[in-house]
Design an enzyme around this catalytic site. Structure first.
Site, PDB file in Angstrom:
ATOM      1  N   LEU A  30       1.168  -1.227   0.022  1.00  0.00           N
ATOM      2  CA  LEU A  30      -0.258  -0.081  -0.193  1.00  0.00           C
ATOM      3  C   LEU A  30       1.298   1.456  -0.090  1.00  0.00           C
ATOM      4  CD1 LEU A  30      -3.131   0.761   2.233  1.00  0.00           C
ATOM      5  CD2 LEU A  30      -1.855   1.964   2.210  1.00  0.00           C
ATOM      6  N   ARG A 102      -4.807  -4.682  -5.317  1.00  0.00           N
ATOM      7  CA  ARG A 102      -3.820  -4.468  -5.439  1.00  0.00           C
ATOM      8  C   ARG A 102      -3.072  -4.703  -4.338  1.00  0.00           C
ATOM      9  NH1 ARG A 102       0.093  -1.966  -7.481  1.00  0.00           N
ATOM     10  NH2 ARG A 102       0.135  -0.726  -7.995  1.00  0.00           N
ATOM     11  N   HIS A 201     -13.599   6.716   2.455  1.00  0.00           N
ATOM     12  CA  HIS A 201     -12.606   6.562   2.597  1.00  0.00           C
ATOM     13  C   HIS A 201     -11.661   8.370   2.153  1.00  0.00           C
ATOM     14  CE1 HIS A 201      -8.206   5.569   2.572  1.00  0.00           C
ATOM     15  NE2 HIS A 201      -8.286   4.651   3.464  1.00  0.00           N
ATOM     16  N   GLU A 281     -12.502  -0.194   7.462  1.00  0.00           N
ATOM     17  CA  GLU A 281     -12.159   0.235   7.825  1.00  0.00           C
ATOM     18  C   GLU A 281     -13.873   1.031   8.341  1.00  0.00           C
ATOM     19  OE1 GLU A 281     -10.790  -0.535   5.250  1.00  0.00           O
ATOM     20  OE2 GLU A 281      -9.241   1.240   5.453  1.00  0.00           O
TER      21      GLU A 281
END
Length: 364
Positions: A30, A102, A201, A281
Site C-alpha cells: 500500500l 492491489r 475513504h 474501515e
C-alpha cells in the site's frame, strides 16, 4: 462449455490481509503505491512506514476476528454475479469472476496467471470501487496495464472496462435499503431527526487538487441515495482513514461525530458509501472506534450494514456487467468510457496516460 471460452470479469479492489501475518506485506504494498500515497523516496520509505505501523494494524485485524473478510465477500459477490450473468447475457456465457487485489493476495499478477492458464481471450476489468479515483481504480488499471504490456495476461486478450457506477439504480437501492433497516431501530417519533452520516475513504489533498473526480462522484452517490429516500433525514458527507501528516480531505468522520454531539444531534446512522463489503474501515474504524466514541458522548449511533451478500447489490453487479457486454457487442460503447479517457488536468503520471490509451484500444 469449455472454460477456454469463458468471459473473464476481473474484479479490481484494494484488498486486505486475510490473516494477521499478511499485514506487513499488505502495508508495504500500500505505501509503495505512489498513485495512492505519494511519498518522497518511496521505495525506502514504504517498508519503513509499514514496519512501524504493522504492530498497531495487526492488533486491529485481531480485534475484528483475525483478518479482513474482503476476499470472502468479493469471491462470493463474483461467483453469484457470474451465475446471474450467464442468465442475463447468455450470448457471452459462461462467465468467470477473477479477483485482482492491489495490495493483498490474490494480487493482480496472481489473477493474471490464472487467466493465462485458463486461456482467456475476452475480459472485462470491473472496478469494485463504485466511484472513480486515480488513486484507487486508476492504480488498479495501471497495474493491470503493466501486466498486460508484459504479456502476463496471455496473448490476444480483448479488454474493456467498467470504470465507475456510483449512481447505478441497483447499487443505490441496496444502500438505501440498508439505511432504512438502520433507521427502523430508532423510535418512530425520533426517526426523521436521525442524522445520516455518509462516510467515504478520504484522499490526500494533493490528489484532490490535481483534479481527481472522486469527490464529485461520491457526492453524486449520496445525492442519489437521498433522492431514493425522498430526502427523509438531515445528512452530511464525511471522510475517514486519513494516513500520515500531509493534508487530507475532510471533515474527518470522527471529528464530525464529536461535532454533532456538541450540537446536540445524538442520533446518527453511519453509512459506508464507498465500500462494497466489510473490511477494516467498517469493522474496526466504524464499529469499534466511531460507534464507541459516540457512545462515550451519549450518542446512539447505528451503522448501516455493508453490502456484503446483499442480493439486490449482487444483481446490480450482474446488471452492470450484462449491460456493458451487450452494449459493447452492439458497438454502442467502446472499450473504455469517455470519462475514463480524460486525465486529471494536473496529471503528470506517464503510466496513467499509457494505460488509458491501452484500454481505449481494447488492451492492444
Amino acid at each position: 462449455m469449455h472454460l477456454l471460452q469463458a468471459k473473464a470479469i476481473v474484479m479490481l479492489n484494494m484488498g486486505g490481509p486475510s490473516t494477521v501475518p499478511e499485514t506487513y506485506d499488505f502495508l508495504k504494498n500500500l505505501f509503495s503505491d505512489g498513485d495512492l500515497i505519494p511519498l518522497p523516496f518511496q521505495s525506502f520509505a514504504a517498508p519503513w512506514i509499514a514496519k512501524r505501523r504493522t504492530p498497531q494494524i495487526e492488533k486491529q485485524y485481531q480485534d475484528i476476528g483475525g483478518g479482513s473478510p474482503i476476499l470472502k465477500y468479493t469471491r462470493l459477490q463474483g461467483d453469484r454475479m457470474a451465475a446471474l450473468l450467464d442468465e442475463l447475457h447468455p450470448a457471452t456465457a459462461p462467465h468467470k469472476a477473477y479477483v485482482a487485489f492491489r495490495y493483498a493476495k490474490p494480487l493482480t499478477d496472481e489473477a493474471a496467471a490464472e487467466m493465462k492458464r485458463d486461456g482467456v481471450k475476452r475480459a472485462v476489468a470491473f472496478t469494485q470501487y463504485p466511484q472513480y479515483s486515480c488513486s484507487t481504480t486508476g492504480s488498479s488499471l495501471n497495474e493491470l496495464y503493466r501486466r498486460g504490456r508484459a504479456g502476463a495476461l496471455g496473448e490476444g486478450v480483448e479488454w474493456s472496462v467498467i470504470d465507475r457506477w456510483g449512481t447505478h439504480p441497483g447499487f443505490i437501492e441496496a444502500v438505501a435499503q440498508n439505511i432504512e433497516r438502520s433507521l427502523a431501530k430508532f423510535d418512530e417519533q425520533d426517526r426523521s431527526g436521525v442524522v445520516l452520516l455518509f462516510s467515504a475513504h478520504s484522499l490526500p489533498m494533493s490528489v484532490v487538487n490535481r483534479g481527481d473526480p472522486y469527490v464529485l462522484e461520491v457526492s453524486a452517490t449520496v445525492s442519489a441515495v437521498m433522492d431514493r429516500l425522498k430526502q427523509s433525514n438531515p445528512f452530511r458527507l464525511v471522510w475517514q482513514s486519513q494516513v500520515g501528516p500531509s493534508a487530507w480531505l475532510g471533515m474527518q468522520t470522527g471529528e464530525a461525530i464529536k461535532g454533532l454531539a456538541r450540537l446536540g444531534r445524538k442520533k446518527v446512522v453511519l453509512v459506508p458509501i464507498a465500500f462494497t463489503s466489510d473490511h477494516i474501515e467498517t469493522l474496526y474504524e466504524m464499529d469499534l472506534e466511531y460507534v464507541k466514541e459516540g457512545e462515550e458522548l451519549g450518542m446512539d449511533i447505528q451503522r448501516a450494514e455493508s453490502l456484503n451478500d446483499s442480493p439486490v447489490f449482487i444483481r446490480a453487479l450482474a446488471d452492470l456487467a450484462a449491460t456493458h457486454l451487450r452494449d459493447y457487442s452492439a458497438g454502442t460503447i467502446g472499450p473504455a468510457s469517455i470519462q475514463m479517457g480524460l486525465r486529471c488536468p494536473g496529471c503528470t503520471n506517464v503510466t496513467c496516460g499509457q494505460q488509458k490509451t491501452w484500454f481505449a484500444r481494447g488492451g492492444r
